[in-house]
Design an enzyme around this catalytic site. Structure first.
Site, PDB file in Angstrom:
ATOM      1  N   ARG A   1       0.818  -1.222   0.000  1.00 16.73           N
ATOM      2  CA  ARG A   1       0.000   0.000   0.000  1.00 16.73           C
ATOM      3  C   ARG A   1       0.841   1.257   0.000  1.00 16.73           C
ATOM      4  O   ARG A   1       0.383   2.321  -0.410  1.00 16.73           O
ATOM      5  CB  ARG A   1      -0.963   0.028   1.202  1.00 16.73           C
ATOM      6  CG  ARG A   1      -1.838   1.276   1.171  1.00 16.73           C
ATOM      7  CD  ARG A   1      -2.921   1.309   2.221  1.00 16.73           C
ATOM      8  NE  ARG A   1      -2.475   0.967   3.536  1.00 16.73           N
ATOM      9  CZ  ARG A   1      -1.692   1.734   4.312  1.00 16.73           C
ATOM     10  NH1 ARG A   1      -1.284   2.921   3.895  1.00 16.73           N
ATOM     11  NH2 ARG A   1      -1.315   1.316   5.496  1.00 16.73           N
TER      12      ARG A   1
ATOM     13  N   ASP B   1      -3.675  16.323 -17.602  1.00 18.29           N
ATOM     14  CA  ASP B   1      -3.953  14.908 -17.859  1.00 18.29           C
ATOM     15  C   ASP B   1      -3.432  14.633 -19.274  1.00 18.29           C
ATOM     16  O   ASP B   1      -3.958  15.151 -20.255  1.00 18.29           O
ATOM     17  CB  ASP B   1      -5.465  14.675 -17.742  1.00 18.29           C
ATOM     18  CG  ASP B   1      -5.891  13.237 -18.024  1.00 18.29           C
ATOM     19  OD1 ASP B   1      -5.150  12.520 -18.724  1.00 18.29           O
ATOM     20  OD2 ASP B   1      -6.981  12.850 -17.568  1.00 18.29           O
TER      21      ASP B   1
ATOM     22  N   LYS C   1      -5.116   3.196 -20.441  1.00 21.89           N
ATOM     23  CA  LYS C   1      -5.275   3.426 -21.876  1.00 21.89           C
ATOM     24  C   LYS C   1      -3.963   3.093 -22.603  1.00 21.89           C
ATOM     25  O   LYS C   1      -3.565   1.956 -22.615  1.00 21.89           O
ATOM     26  CB  LYS C   1      -5.745   4.862 -22.110  1.00 21.89           C
ATOM     27  CG  LYS C   1      -6.841   5.329 -21.121  1.00 21.89           C
ATOM     28  CD  LYS C   1      -8.148   4.595 -21.301  1.00 21.89           C
ATOM     29  CE  LYS C   1      -9.167   4.861 -20.191  1.00 21.89           C
ATOM     30  NZ  LYS C   1      -9.417   6.249 -19.834  1.00 21.89           N
TER      31      LYS C   1
ATOM     32  N   TYR D   1     -12.370  14.813 -18.748  1.00 21.10           N
ATOM     33  CA  TYR D   1     -12.858  13.437 -18.586  1.00 21.10           C
ATOM     34  C   TYR D   1     -14.042  13.387 -17.607  1.00 21.10           C
ATOM     35  O   TYR D   1     -14.019  14.053 -16.560  1.00 21.10           O
ATOM     36  CB  TYR D   1     -11.697  12.567 -18.089  1.00 21.10           C
ATOM     37  CG  TYR D   1     -12.089  11.143 -17.789  1.00 21.10           C
ATOM     38  CD1 TYR D   1     -12.385  10.260 -18.818  1.00 21.10           C
ATOM     39  CD2 TYR D   1     -12.181  10.693 -16.473  1.00 21.10           C
ATOM     40  CE1 TYR D   1     -12.766   8.951 -18.539  1.00 21.10           C
ATOM     41  CE2 TYR D   1     -12.546   9.388 -16.196  1.00 21.10           C
ATOM     42  CZ  TYR D   1     -12.833   8.527 -17.230  1.00 21.10           C
ATOM     43  OH  TYR D   1     -13.211   7.245 -16.947  1.00 21.10           O
TER      44      TYR D   1
HETATM   45  C1  PLP Z   1      -9.986   6.882 -18.742  1.00 23.66           C
HETATM   46  C2  PLP Z   1      -9.529   8.239 -18.411  1.00 23.66           C
HETATM   47  C3  PLP Z   1      -9.356   8.648 -17.086  1.00 23.66           C
HETATM   48  C4  PLP Z   1      -9.713   7.749 -15.904  1.00 23.66           C
HETATM   49  O1  PLP Z   1      -8.873   6.664 -15.835  1.00 23.66           O
HETATM   50  P1  PLP Z   1      -9.266   5.261 -15.101  1.00 23.66           P
HETATM   51  O2  PLP Z   1      -8.021   4.474 -15.280  1.00 23.66           O
HETATM   52  O3  PLP Z   1     -10.472   4.725 -15.796  1.00 23.66           O
HETATM   53  O4  PLP Z   1      -9.558   5.599 -13.688  1.00 23.66           O
HETATM   54  C5  PLP Z   1      -8.887   9.916 -16.842  1.00 23.66           C
HETATM   55  N1  PLP Z   1      -8.599  10.765 -17.846  1.00 23.66           N
HETATM   56  C6  PLP Z   1      -8.761  10.419 -19.135  1.00 23.66           C
HETATM   57  C7  PLP Z   1      -8.426  11.412 -20.195  1.00 23.66           C
HETATM   58  C8  PLP Z   1      -9.230   9.160 -19.460  1.00 23.66           C
HETATM   59  O5  PLP Z   1      -9.395   8.819 -20.748  1.00 23.66           O
END
Ligand code: PLP
Length: 390
Positions: free
Chosen positions: A56, A182, A207, A110
């Site tokens: 953790r 992001d 992703k 997002y």
């Molecule tokens: C999918 C996504 C997230 C969230 O990510 P998770 O791994 O599903 O928690 C945040 N920002 C963007 C741009 C995303 O495509």
């Protein structure tokens, strides 16, 4: 004195951060599937309880190697991985503003991030406003004494809009704000925001970074000061990435540059094909000269990733028929995996918004989004051709 050239990203993906010496000589870092690690001595003279290895605390060798590799990839001092993109984003957004803080946020971020801001921020005594327009002089009028951060995305979903990132960083510096981005849609292969001056770079590693549609993970990278603060909070929240998922992410990362370049190329060719098709009304992809921020994209990005969106003549009915008739593309959400994915944002990623909010974000009911995978580009184009012909 000769200067050692810094390795290129393909080399960093394979070698940066790797543990030396290798454990038992293994070329691939083993999975430390243990939640208990023995203290080195009975009197605790050679060890400090705070240095204890514990999953953790995000400090197993699997975490450390990934953190060091990602820091190198994002040209940051430090980085760590988390259980999901939202674990990274929520830990950052619940740390940086501080007590009673206020954040300026790019519209159209997002959905999960938007939900965190609109559903949870208020309960926690935090607040936010969406940036109005593109003029920093207007943003300055939105500042409050409690404003501590500005939060944006490299490319927005699903219209792939590109803010003036240099202006965002400059605005943040001028007003003493922490700049957070992001970078999920761009990946460090296409864009390294830290080099432009962003303080914190976040990812949903679910992703492209992992790239195989088989786990959730997140990344926080940036200045040592901010990454350490966010890491501490994440450790309190318990958002660590499991060791086996670390192993999969580590394996996925090694091919990131190969995958993203293939996806850049395929998306570009598919976007050009669709733009020239009589049944397609409009295509959004930053590599097309018709994209409103084409020049910006050319200046800062090395590629635009695998996501594009478009509208067909014939509206929702035509969009649904296309989705039904495609043989290769999987009808599903998300992005960045090996299989091409197709969805209608109005009924998937943007279904939580009101019709009015969607309209403001440029998301019509009939808009179709595609995340190209790793298939042969010609096969994908042939598939779209047959589905559009029918
Ligand atoms: C999918 C996504 C997230 C969230 O990510 P998770 O791994 O599903 O928690 C945040 N920002 C963007 C741009 C995303 O495509």
């Amino acid at each position: 004195m000769s200067r050692k050239p810094s390795p290129r990203i393909e080399t960093q993906l394979v070698h940066a951060g790797e543990h030396k010496p290798r454990f038992a000589g293994a070329a691939v870092l083993p999975i430390f599937q243990s939640s208990v690690f023995e203290f080195p001595d009975a009197r605790m003279e050679k060890s400090n309880y705070h240095d204890l290895l514990y999953p953790r605390l995000n400090n197993l060798p699997n975490h450390k190697v990934l953190g060091d590799k990602l820091a190198a990839l994002e040209a940051c001092e430090e980085a760590f991985v988390s259980a999901s993109g939202m674990a990274a984003i929520s830990a950052a957004l619940l740390t940086v503003p501080g007590e009673g803080g206020h954040v300026l946020v790019q519209p159209g971020v997002y959905g999960g991030t938007h939900n965190l801001l609109s559903d949870d921020f208020g309960d926690l005594g935090l607040s936010f406003d969406l940036l109005e327009g593109e003029d920093p002089a207007q943003w300055a009028r939105q500042l409050r004494p409690q404003t501590r951060a500005i939060y944006v995305e490299a490319l927005t979903n699903p219209r792939l809009q590109i803010l003036d990132h240099a202006a965002v960083v400059q605005f943040a510096k001028a007003h003493g704000l922490v700049s957070i981005i992001d970078n999920t849609f761009a990946t460090p292969v296409n864009f390294q925001p830290r080099l432009l001056g962003y303080d914190l770079v976040l990812h949903s590693a679910t992703k492209y970074l992992n790239g195989h549609s088989d786990l959730t993970a997140g990344v926080v990278a940036g200045s040592r000061e901010w990454v350490e603060k966010v890491r501490k909070r994440l450790n309190h929240f318990g958002g660590n990435l499991d060791a086996h998922a670390c192993f999969l992410l580590h394996r996925g990362l090694k091919t990131l540059a190969l995958r993203v370049r293939h996806q850049n190329e395929t998306a570009q060719r598919l976007a050009e094909y669709l733009e020239s098709h009589a049944r397609v009304r409009q295509v959004s992809y930053p590599g097309l000269a018709s994209h409103p921020q084409y020049a910006r994209g050319q200046a800062w990005f090395r590629g635009f990733g695998g996501v594009l969106s478009f509208e067909l003549e014939g509206g929702v009915e035509a969009a649904c028929r296309l989705i039904e008739r495609l043989e290769l593309a999987v009808h599903g959400p998300s992005l960045g995996g090996p299989e091409t994915l197709i969805s209608r944002p109005a009924t998937s990623s943007h279904s939580g918004m009101s019709a009015e909010e969607r309209a403001r974000a440029g998301v019509s009911e009939s808009l179709v989004r595609v995340s190209v995978g790793l298939e042969a580009c010609d096969d994908l184009i042939e598939d779209f051709a047959q589905a559009l012909e029918a």
